[in-house]
Design a protein around this motif. Structure first.
Motif, short mmCIF file in Angstrom:
data_model
loop_
_atom_site.label_atom_id
_atom_site.label_comp_id
_atom_site.label_asym_id
_atom_site.label_seq_id
_atom_site.Cartn_x
_atom_site.Cartn_y
_atom_site.Cartn_z
N GLN A 42 -0.18 8.65 7.41
CA GLN A 42 1.14 7.81 7.57
C GLN A 42 0.95 6.63 7.66
N GLU A 43 -0.07 5.81 8.16
CA GLU A 43 -0.45 4.60 7.82
C GLU A 43 -0.64 4.03 6.39
N ALA A 44 -1.34 4.98 5.84
CA ALA A 44 -1.78 4.54 4.24
C ALA A 44 -0.51 4.58 3.40
N TRP A 45 0.38 5.42 3.71
CA TRP A 45 1.54 5.44 3.14
C TRP A 45 2.76 4.32 3.19
N VAL A 46 2.39 4.02 4.50
CA VAL A 46 3.15 2.58 4.95
C VAL A 46 2.51 1.48 4.30
N GLU A 47 1.12 1.48 4.27
CA GLU A 47 0.76 0.39 3.36
C GLU A 47 0.86 0.41 1.93
N ALA A 48 1.22 1.58 1.42
CA ALA A 48 1.11 1.81 -0.02
C ALA A 48 2.48 1.31 -0.53
N PHE A 49 3.63 1.44 0.36
CA PHE A 49 4.90 1.01 0.06
C PHE A 49 5.34 -0.60 0.84
N PRO A 51 4.67 -4.57 1.78
CA PRO A 51 4.67 -6.05 1.06
C PRO A 51 3.32 -6.05 0.19
N ASP A 52 2.18 -5.56 0.55
CA ASP A 52 1.10 -5.66 -0.25
C ASP A 52 0.81 -4.45 -1.22
N GLY A 53 1.46 -3.36 -1.01
CA GLY A 53 1.37 -2.31 -1.88
C GLY A 53 0.23 -1.81 -2.00
N SER A 54 -0.73 -1.62 -0.94
CA SER A 54 -2.18 -1.31 -1.25
C SER A 54 -2.20 0.23 -0.96
N ALA A 67 0.70 9.88 -11.02
CA ALA A 67 0.88 9.80 -9.68
C ALA A 67 0.99 8.27 -9.60
N ASP A 68 0.37 7.55 -10.53
CA ASP A 68 0.60 5.71 -10.28
C ASP A 68 1.86 5.71 -11.00
N ALA A 69 2.33 6.37 -11.86
CA ALA A 69 3.73 5.65 -12.44
C ALA A 69 4.61 6.22 -11.42
N LEU A 70 4.70 7.28 -10.86
CA LEU A 70 5.64 7.70 -9.95
C LEU A 70 5.65 6.93 -8.83
N LEU A 71 4.61 6.40 -8.21
CA LEU A 71 4.40 5.63 -7.08
C LEU A 71 4.86 4.22 -7.38
N ASP A 72 4.71 3.83 -8.68
CA ASP A 72 5.01 2.46 -9.09
C ASP A 72 6.68 2.37 -9.18
N ALA A 73 7.26 3.49 -9.77
CA ALA A 73 8.62 3.54 -9.73
C ALA A 73 9.27 3.62 -8.42
N LEU A 74 8.92 4.34 -7.27
CA LEU A 74 9.36 4.64 -6.18
C LEU A 74 9.19 3.07 -5.52
N GLY A 75 8.08 2.36 -5.90
CA GLY A 75 7.80 0.97 -5.12
C GLY A 75 8.97 -0.03 -5.63
N VAL A 76 9.47 0.05 -6.88
CA VAL A 76 10.30 -0.74 -7.54
C VAL A 76 11.66 -0.43 -7.05
N VAL A 77 11.93 0.80 -6.61
CA VAL A 77 13.25 1.35 -6.04
C VAL A 77 13.35 0.75 -4.56
N GLY A 78 12.44 0.58 -4.07
CA GLY A 78 12.44 0.19 -2.55
C GLY A 78 12.62 -1.36 -2.54
N VAL A 79 11.78 -1.96 -3.41
CA VAL A 79 12.22 -3.53 -3.65
C VAL A 79 13.50 -3.72 -4.00
N ARG A 80 14.19 -2.95 -4.86
CA ARG A 80 15.54 -3.15 -5.14
C ARG A 80 16.37 -3.02 -4.02
N HIS A 81 16.21 -1.90 -3.10
CA HIS A 81 17.05 -1.60 -2.05
C HIS A 81 16.72 -2.71 -1.05
N ALA A 82 15.63 -3.25 -0.81
CA ALA A 82 15.30 -4.18 0.15
C ALA A 82 16.09 -5.61 -0.25
#
Length: 85
Positions: A42-49, A51-54, A67-82
């Motif tokens: 859980q901690e690794a997933w929280v870090e992945a999404f 602010p640092d995106g690690s 996998a990277d493309a999907l995680l990148d896309a999900l990160g962009v969606v999260g930033v937009r919603h925030a």
């Protein structure tokens, strides 16, 4: 892409994210047939999404580019919603 999140007690929850026709679908199940598998605590997933995106704590098997493309896309969606909130 199969995603596995390992909880504090060691139990893993499995999810499947699929993209087709510019739409993302989600299922809660295992997917041994998936082209990529991403797992972490859980901690690794929280870090992945976070602010640092690690993604340092995530383990990827199979098609890393997918996998990277999907995680990148999900990160962009999260930033937009925030940004909207």
């Amino acid at each position: 892409v199969e995603v596995a999140v390992t909880e504090a007690g060691g139990r893993a929850r499995h999810h499947v994210l699929s993209v087709a026709d510019h739409a993302l679908t989600y299922e809660q199940r295992r997917a041994p047939e998936a082209d990529a598998h991403v797992s972490g605590t859980q901690e690794a997933w929280v870090e992945a999404f976070g602010p640092d995106g690690s993604r340092r704590g995530l383990h990827v098997e199979g098609d890393r580019a997918l996998a990277d493309a999907l995680l990148d896309a999900l990160g962009v969606v999260g930033v937009r919603h925030a940004a909207v909130a």
